[in-house]
Scaffold this motif. Structure first.
Motif, mmCIF file in Angstrom:
data_model
loop_
_atom_site.group_PDB
_atom_site.id
_atom_site.type_symbol
_atom_site.label_atom_id
_atom_site.label_comp_id
_atom_site.label_asym_id
_atom_site.label_seq_id
_atom_site.Cartn_x
_atom_site.Cartn_y
_atom_site.Cartn_z
ATOM 1 N N ASP A 123 -81.692 -91.854 -81.630
ATOM 2 C CA ASP A 123 -81.122 -93.128 -81.199
ATOM 3 C C ASP A 123 -82.244 -93.972 -80.619
ATOM 4 O OD1 ASP A 123 -79.613 -95.227 -80.322
ATOM 5 O OD2 ASP A 123 -78.322 -94.066 -78.978
ATOM 6 N N THR A 145 -80.161 -101.858 -82.592
ATOM 7 C CA THR A 145 -79.710 -100.480 -82.504
ATOM 8 C C THR A 145 -79.946 -99.764 -83.828
ATOM 9 O OG1 THR A 145 -77.982 -101.053 -80.921
ATOM 10 C CG2 THR A 145 -77.710 -98.987 -82.127
ATOM 11 N N GLN A 147 -79.604 -95.652 -85.418
ATOM 12 C CA GLN A 147 -79.240 -94.255 -85.189
ATOM 13 C C GLN A 147 -79.312 -93.460 -86.483
ATOM 14 O OE1 GLN A 147 -75.299 -94.772 -83.441
ATOM 15 N NE2 GLN A 147 -76.144 -94.365 -81.405
#
Length: 240
Positions: A123, A145, A147
């Motif tokens: 992450d 973001t 992941q």
């Protein structure tokens, strides 16, 4: 690996023949096609031109008046499952599924070293490296973001075969994430060590929930020759 055939349609554009594309067609229905993209060729023509897969799409009309188009992209040196929409409405539907994160993708990667655990989640947000490096990326706390789930499939002498599942779709995400964790993808000239081999990253499977009240369409691309050779050389076991 498919042989590149130089097209007479334009300079610096190499295409795959109709027979070669047909051999790489993994799935076909009324809305989409899934190709097994070969490593070493761009999916579309860049600003400087050059060989690209898109220049061959006229071979894939199968009776429709227009060429299919890319529903997403793979890096030049990444092989495996590549999805095309056969017409505008199909592209809109596929584009929305990709945007909403409803399409499951699993990549196989040979990495240098070994993760400490057998599986996990990376992450780490990603941002542009700098303006002069185009689409090169870096871990950036202020970035988007990103992941990636990973698990070990096999391990050998100094190398590990990983299954990588991107939960987000950032540029170069898998390559940057693996390098940031200390196990760069083998042959990565940007984020790792190029070495004597090419990038060992393969879009192994894709699952697309294209039709209501039906199971997702699941497509798998076999391990390409260049990756098979690296797996065998590294003593890594795999099932294909």
């Amino acid at each position: 690996m498919a042989r590149l055939v130089v097209s007479l349609a334009g300079p610096q554009e190499a295409t795959l023949s109709e027979a070669e594309l047909s051999a790489r067609l993994l799935y076909r229905d009324a809305l989409m096609l899934v190709l097994d993209k070969p490593a070493g060729i761009a999916v579309h023509k860049g600003p400087k031109g050059g060989e690209n897969l898109e220049a061959s799409f006229h071979h894939l009309r199968f009776g429709l008046p227009r060429n299919p188009a890319l529903a997403h992209r793979l890096d030049r040196d990444t092989s495996g499952c590549l999805v095309l929409g056969r017409h505008h409405k199909a592209l809109e539907k596929l584009g929305l599924l990709f945007k909403q994160g409803k399409i499951d993708k699993t990549y196989w990667a040979i990495v240098e070293g070994r993760p400490e655990e057998d599986q996990g989640l990376i992450d780490l947000p990603l941002g542009r490296l700098d303006e002069s490096r185009g689409w090169w990326m870096k871990v950036d706390p202020k970035g988007q973001t990103a992941q990636t789930e990973w698990r070990i499939l096999s391990e050998g002498s100094g190398l590990t075969l990983l299954a990588l599942t991107p939960l987000t779709g950032r540029t170069h995400q898998l390559r940057v994430h693996c390098a940031a964790r200390g196990w760069p993808i083998l042959g990565d000239p940007i984020y790792g060590n190029r070495g004597p081999t090419q990038l060992q990253l393969h879009a192994r499977t894709i699952e697309i929930p294209l039709y209501k009240n039906k199971e997702p369409v699941r497509v798998e691309a076999r391990v390409p020759g260049h990756m098979r050779a690296a797996l065998e050389a590294g003593g890594l076991t795999f099932e294909d």
